[in-house]
Design a protein around this motif. Structure first.
Motif, PDB file in Angstrom:
ATOM      1  N   LEU A 290       0.842  -1.209   0.000  1.00 52.51           N
ATOM      2  CA  LEU A 290       0.000   0.000   0.000  1.00 52.51           C
ATOM      3  C   LEU A 290       0.876   1.257   0.000  1.00 52.51           C
ATOM      4  O   LEU A 290       0.612   2.215  -0.735  1.00 52.51           O
ATOM      5  CB  LEU A 290      -0.917   0.000   1.237  1.00 52.51           C
ATOM      6  CG  LEU A 290      -1.823   1.231   1.368  1.00 52.51           C
ATOM      7  CD1 LEU A 290      -2.929   1.229   0.299  1.00 52.51           C
ATOM      8  CD2 LEU A 290      -2.469   1.320   2.752  1.00 52.51           C
ATOM      9  N   LYS A 291       1.918   1.214   0.818  1.00 48.27           N
ATOM     10  CA  LYS A 291       2.813   2.380   0.933  1.00 48.27           C
ATOM     11  C   LYS A 291       3.381   2.752  -0.441  1.00 48.27           C
ATOM     12  O   LYS A 291       3.368   3.918  -0.839  1.00 48.27           O
ATOM     13  CB  LYS A 291       3.954   2.038   1.903  1.00 48.27           C
ATOM     14  CG  LYS A 291       4.911   3.182   2.138  1.00 48.27           C
ATOM     15  CD  LYS A 291       6.053   2.776   3.020  1.00 48.27           C
ATOM     16  CE  LYS A 291       7.177   2.218   2.204  1.00 48.27           C
ATOM     17  NZ  LYS A 291       8.421   1.967   2.913  1.00 48.27           N
ATOM     18  N   ALA A 292       3.857   1.747  -1.169  1.00 50.38           N
ATOM     19  CA  ALA A 292       4.460   2.017  -2.481  1.00 50.38           C
ATOM     20  C   ALA A 292       3.441   2.701  -3.389  1.00 50.38           C
ATOM     21  O   ALA A 292       3.759   3.685  -4.078  1.00 50.38           O
ATOM     22  CB  ALA A 292       4.957   0.714  -3.105  1.00 50.38           C
ATOM     23  N   GLY A 293       2.204   2.230  -3.356  1.00 51.65           N
ATOM     24  CA  GLY A 293       1.161   2.808  -4.213  1.00 51.65           C
ATOM     25  C   GLY A 293       0.792   4.218  -3.780  1.00 51.65           C
ATOM     26  O   GLY A 293       0.600   5.106  -4.621  1.00 51.65           O
ATOM     27  N   LEU A 294       0.671   4.428  -2.474  1.00 49.95           N
ATOM     28  CA  LEU A 294       0.293   5.764  -1.979  1.00 49.95           C
ATOM     29  C   LEU A 294       1.384   6.772  -2.319  1.00 49.95           C
ATOM     30  O   LEU A 294       1.093   7.909  -2.716  1.00 49.95           O
ATOM     31  CB  LEU A 294       0.054   5.726  -0.461  1.00 49.95           C
ATOM     32  CG  LEU A 294      -1.169   4.927   0.022  1.00 49.95           C
ATOM     33  CD1 LEU A 294      -1.209   4.852   1.549  1.00 49.95           C
ATOM     34  CD2 LEU A 294      -2.470   5.553  -0.502  1.00 49.95           C
ATOM     35  N   GLU A 295       2.641   6.342  -2.178  1.00 52.11           N
ATOM     36  CA  GLU A 295       3.739   7.264  -2.489  1.00 52.11           C
ATOM     37  C   GLU A 295       3.756   7.613  -3.984  1.00 52.11           C
ATOM     38  O   GLU A 295       4.054   8.733  -4.366  1.00 52.11           O
ATOM     39  CB  GLU A 295       5.066   6.680  -2.003  1.00 52.11           C
ATOM     40  CG  GLU A 295       5.155   6.796  -0.475  1.00 52.11           C
ATOM     41  CD  GLU A 295       6.376   6.140   0.152  1.00 52.11           C
ATOM     42  OE1 GLU A 295       6.591   6.368   1.352  1.00 52.11           O
ATOM     43  OE2 GLU A 295       7.079   5.383  -0.547  1.00 52.11           O
ATOM     44  N   LYS A 296       3.399   6.626  -4.806  1.00 53.48           N
ATOM     45  CA  LYS A 296       3.312   6.884  -6.255  1.00 53.48           C
ATOM     46  C   LYS A 296       2.263   7.955  -6.563  1.00 53.48           C
ATOM     47  O   LYS A 296       2.391   8.722  -7.499  1.00 53.48           O
ATOM     48  CB  LYS A 296       2.938   5.586  -6.978  1.00 53.48           C
ATOM     49  CG  LYS A 296       4.020   5.109  -7.914  1.00 53.48           C
ATOM     50  CD  LYS A 296       3.471   4.037  -8.810  1.00 53.48           C
ATOM     51  CE  LYS A 296       4.522   2.940  -8.923  1.00 53.48           C
ATOM     52  NZ  LYS A 296       3.996   1.705  -9.402  1.00 53.48           N
ATOM     53  N   LEU A 297       1.211   7.957  -5.732  1.00 57.90           N
ATOM     54  CA  LEU A 297       0.155   8.961  -5.924  1.00 57.90           C
ATOM     55  C   LEU A 297       0.553  10.311  -5.314  1.00 57.90           C
ATOM     56  O   LEU A 297      -0.218  11.270  -5.337  1.00 57.90           O
ATOM     57  CB  LEU A 297      -1.153   8.488  -5.273  1.00 57.90           C
ATOM     58  CG  LEU A 297      -1.836   7.275  -5.906  1.00 57.90           C
ATOM     59  CD1 LEU A 297      -3.036   6.839  -5.072  1.00 57.90           C
ATOM     60  CD2 LEU A 297      -2.297   7.616  -7.330  1.00 57.90           C
ATOM     61  N   GLY A 298       1.741  10.353  -4.714  1.00 58.83           N
ATOM     62  CA  GLY A 298       2.235  11.612  -4.140  1.00 58.83           C
ATOM     63  C   GLY A 298       1.717  11.871  -2.730  1.00 58.83           C
ATOM     64  O   GLY A 298       1.818  12.993  -2.233  1.00 58.83           O
ATOM     65  N   LEU A 299       1.152  10.854  -2.082  1.00 63.40           N
ATOM     66  CA  LEU A 299       0.619  11.067  -0.729  1.00 63.40           C
ATOM     67  C   LEU A 299       1.724  10.852   0.312  1.00 63.40           C
ATOM     68  O   LEU A 299       2.507   9.907   0.203  1.00 63.40           O
ATOM     69  CB  LEU A 299      -0.554  10.115  -0.486  1.00 63.40           C
ATOM     70  CG  LEU A 299      -1.766  10.375  -1.403  1.00 63.40           C
ATOM     71  CD1 LEU A 299      -2.775   9.242  -1.318  1.00 63.40           C
ATOM     72  CD2 LEU A 299      -2.443  11.699  -1.055  1.00 63.40           C
ATOM     73  N   GLU A 300       1.754  11.739   1.316  1.00 64.67           N
ATOM     74  CA  GLU A 300       2.817  11.656   2.331  1.00 64.67           C
ATOM     75  C   GLU A 300       2.269  11.141   3.653  1.00 64.67           C
ATOM     76  O   GLU A 300       1.203  11.564   4.103  1.00 64.67           O
ATOM     77  CB  GLU A 300       3.410  13.045   2.569  1.00 64.67           C
ATOM     78  CG  GLU A 300       4.348  13.481   1.474  1.00 64.67           C
ATOM     79  CD  GLU A 300       4.778  14.926   1.663  1.00 64.67           C
ATOM     80  OE1 GLU A 300       4.886  15.372   2.829  1.00 64.67           O
ATOM     81  OE2 GLU A 300       4.968  15.589   0.640  1.00 64.67           O
ATOM     82  N   PHE A 301       3.053  10.281   4.282  1.00 66.65           N
ATOM     83  CA  PHE A 301       2.641   9.697   5.565  1.00 66.65           C
ATOM     84  C   PHE A 301       2.802  10.703   6.707  1.00 66.65           C
ATOM     85  O   PHE A 301       3.722  11.520   6.694  1.00 66.65           O
ATOM     86  CB  PHE A 301       3.481   8.455   5.865  1.00 66.65           C
ATOM     87  CG  PHE A 301       2.960   7.210   5.199  1.00 66.65           C
ATOM     88  CD1 PHE A 301       2.140   6.333   5.882  1.00 66.65           C
ATOM     89  CD2 PHE A 301       3.261   6.935   3.870  1.00 66.65           C
ATOM     90  CE1 PHE A 301       1.642   5.184   5.278  1.00 66.65           C
ATOM     91  CE2 PHE A 301       2.780   5.792   3.247  1.00 66.65           C
ATOM     92  CZ  PHE A 301       1.965   4.913   3.959  1.00 66.65           C
ATOM     93  N   VAL A 302       1.905  10.590   7.687  1.00 64.25           N
ATOM     94  CA  VAL A 302       1.968  11.450   8.877  1.00 64.25           C
ATOM     95  C   VAL A 302       3.102  10.988   9.793  1.00 64.25           C
ATOM     96  O   VAL A 302       3.787  11.794  10.410  1.00 64.25           O
ATOM     97  CB  VAL A 302       0.607  11.394   9.631  1.00 64.25           C
ATOM     98  CG1 VAL A 302       0.686  12.080  10.987  1.00 64.25           C
ATOM     99  CG2 VAL A 302      -0.504  11.995   8.766  1.00 64.25           C
ATOM    100  N   VAL A 303       3.294   9.671   9.879  1.00 69.19           N
ATOM    101  CA  VAL A 303       4.226   9.089  10.855  1.00 69.19           C
ATOM    102  C   VAL A 303       5.534   8.677  10.161  1.00 69.19           C
ATOM    103  O   VAL A 303       5.516   8.156   9.049  1.00 69.19           O
ATOM    104  CB  VAL A 303       3.567   7.845  11.527  1.00 69.19           C
ATOM    105  CG1 VAL A 303       4.513   7.153  12.487  1.00 69.19           C
ATOM    106  CG2 VAL A 303       2.278   8.257  12.228  1.00 69.19           C
ATOM    107  N   GLU A 304       6.649   8.928  10.848  1.00 68.76           N
ATOM    108  CA  GLU A 304       7.962   8.483  10.343  1.00 68.76           C
ATOM    109  C   GLU A 304       7.965   6.974  10.165  1.00 68.76           C
ATOM    110  O   GLU A 304       7.350   6.249  10.958  1.00 68.76           O
ATOM    111  CB  GLU A 304       9.048   8.826  11.384  1.00 68.76           C
ATOM    112  CG  GLU A 304       9.361  10.294  11.538  1.00 68.76           C
ATOM    113  CD  GLU A 304       9.983  10.895  10.285  1.00 68.76           C
ATOM    114  OE1 GLU A 304      10.796  10.194   9.645  1.00 68.76           O
ATOM    115  OE2 GLU A 304       9.634  12.037   9.946  1.00 68.76           O
ATOM    116  N   GLU A 305       8.732   6.509   9.196  1.00 75.58           N
ATOM    117  CA  GLU A 305       8.716   5.084   8.839  1.00 75.58           C
ATOM    118  C   GLU A 305       8.993   4.157  10.043  1.00 75.58           C
ATOM    119  O   GLU A 305       8.346   3.122  10.200  1.00 75.58           O
ATOM    120  CB  GLU A 305       9.740   4.835   7.732  1.00 75.58           C
ATOM    121  CG  GLU A 305       9.555   3.496   7.091  1.00 75.58           C
ATOM    122  CD  GLU A 305       9.935   3.471   5.617  1.00 75.58           C
ATOM    123  OE1 GLU A 305      10.408   4.485   5.084  1.00 75.58           O
ATOM    124  OE2 GLU A 305       9.751   2.410   5.011  1.00 75.58           O
TER     125      GLU A 305
END
Ligand code: PLP
Length: 376
Positions: A290-305
């Motif tokens: 999911l992370k890979a796909g969300l990042e492709k869409l340009g979405l940034e996570f709230v929490v550090e990895e």
């Protein structure tokens, strides 16, 4: 006479639930719930309750004798821990890094306890160094309370480290595992957790409305040594224990939610069949996808990895995007529910859940396709 309202039967659609819970329920669990209702003191039901206790003990990784499912949602599990353990005047160090740490604080105050807060920013895990300072500054503290997996932000805290600190300062621990149970590593006995509660509706993928809880022998001793009775009759564990003690002498306490307990038995049976470690690994693997796909869409996570929960992915809403309109479109066009931001993150983030039965490839593919469509 008030006129009888006439409605058709309620027929909910089959949604894909990828919010902060409830999560997608296993079909086997829905089927288990619709089996015939038996009496809650029926010997066959009592036998199932013994199995259920063993299954909860497995999920929590504990041999605690006092391990039960409270007949009410996670908030009642939280309240069960606080009302039984905290007596008026008891000091509790409470860690707050989101909505549910704040709810713990309110519980302590309502029990007449004294609170010493450790605050961390929303999106950050609980800071062990700050907790240590607080424990030093409050040598009279009797408990350390924290949320293992903060559903409001998606941050995972170091429960093992926090329990070690508490033990070094002679504090019992009260741990919220509503979102963590079944989704990330959790070892109650090995980590020395004293009181823990969870919810049926997150990574267990059961129907909502039940709360597994467990108390260590030290916590039970504290409850038994109370000078004042627990102010809640329903949640008083000394009364509930008579129903769950499994010595063949179960007595009536309240009418157990029989069919909901069938559902919990089935969801925990599925978890045990998969194996806890496999379930933790699956959540982690699905999160990476999911992370890979969300990042492709340009979405940034709230929490550090490093402290990100695999089962709760909070991402910032891109500038200029209408939060409500996007979630409405996802629901109406794709039957897909994602979560809104809560508290400090309301209107700023979405919370995408990958919990239990929901943590699977088809859900991720649908979610990414739908988001891509709606955002472009
Ligand atoms: N604690 C946490 C971390 C939660 O995420 C929730 C619910 O989302 C609760 C407690 C309360 O559980 P419930 O809504 O089942 O009462």
């Amino acid at each position: 006479m008030i006129a009888a309202p006439k409605f058709p039967p309620f027929n909910p659609p089959r949604r894909i639930l990828m919010g902060p819970g409830p999560s997608d329920v296993y079909p086997e669990v829905l089927a288990a719930q619709s089996k015939p209702t038996v009496g809650h003191l029926d010997p066959l039901f009592v036998g199932m309750m013994d199995e259920l206790k063993a299954l909860i003990q497995y999920a929590f990784q504990t041999e605690n004798e006092v391990t039960v499912a409270v007949s009410a949602p996670g908030s009642a599990g939280m309240e069960t821990c606080f009302v039984n353990l905290v007596e008026p005047g008891d000091k509790v160090v409470v860690c707050r890094n989101g909505v549910f740490g704040e709810r713990m604080r309110q519980n302590v105050e309502r029990c007449g306890g004294e609170v010493a807060m450790v605050d961390n920013e929303w999106g950050e895990p609980v800071d062990l160094a700050e907790v240590e300072v607080a424990l030093h500054a409050n040598p009279d503290a009797k408990f350390l309370a924290f949320v293992h997996a903060e559903t409001s932000t998606g941050a995972l805290s170091d429960a093992k480290g926090l329990c070690a600190l508490a033990r070094a300062h002679n504090c019992l621990t009260i741990v919220d595992a509503v979102t963590s149970l079944g989704g990330v590593e959790l070892r109650v006995d090995e980590w020395g957790i004293d009181a823990i509660y969870s919810g049926s509706q997150k990574c267990l993928s059961c129907v909502p409305g039940l709360s597994p809880v467990s108390f260590s022998p030290a916590a039970v001793e504290k409850i038994k040594a109370r000078k004042t009775p627990v102010q809640s009759w329903f949640l008083d564990q000394t009364l509930v224990m008579g129903y769950w003690n499994g010595d063949g002498k179960r007595s009536y306490h309240h009418t157990a939610p029989v069919n909901a307990l069938y559902a919990l038995h089935e969801s925990l049976r599925l978890l045990a069949n998969e194996g806890l470690e496999n379930a933790w690994a699956r959540h982690s693997e699905m999160h990476e996808l999911l992370k890979a796909g969300l990042e492709k869409l340009g979405l940034e996570f709230v929490v550090e990895e490093a402290s990100r929960l695999p089962q709760l992915n909070a991402v910032y809403i891109p500038n200029g995007v209408d939060d409500g309109a996007v979630r409405k479109q996802l629901l109406e066009q794709y039957n897909l529910e994602i979560g809104a931001g809560l508290g400090a993150l309301a209107g700023k983030a979405w919370r995408i859940g990958l919990m239990g039965f929901g943590a699977r490839r088809e859900n991720i593919a649908l979610c990414l396709r739908a988001l891509e469509d709606v955002l472009n």
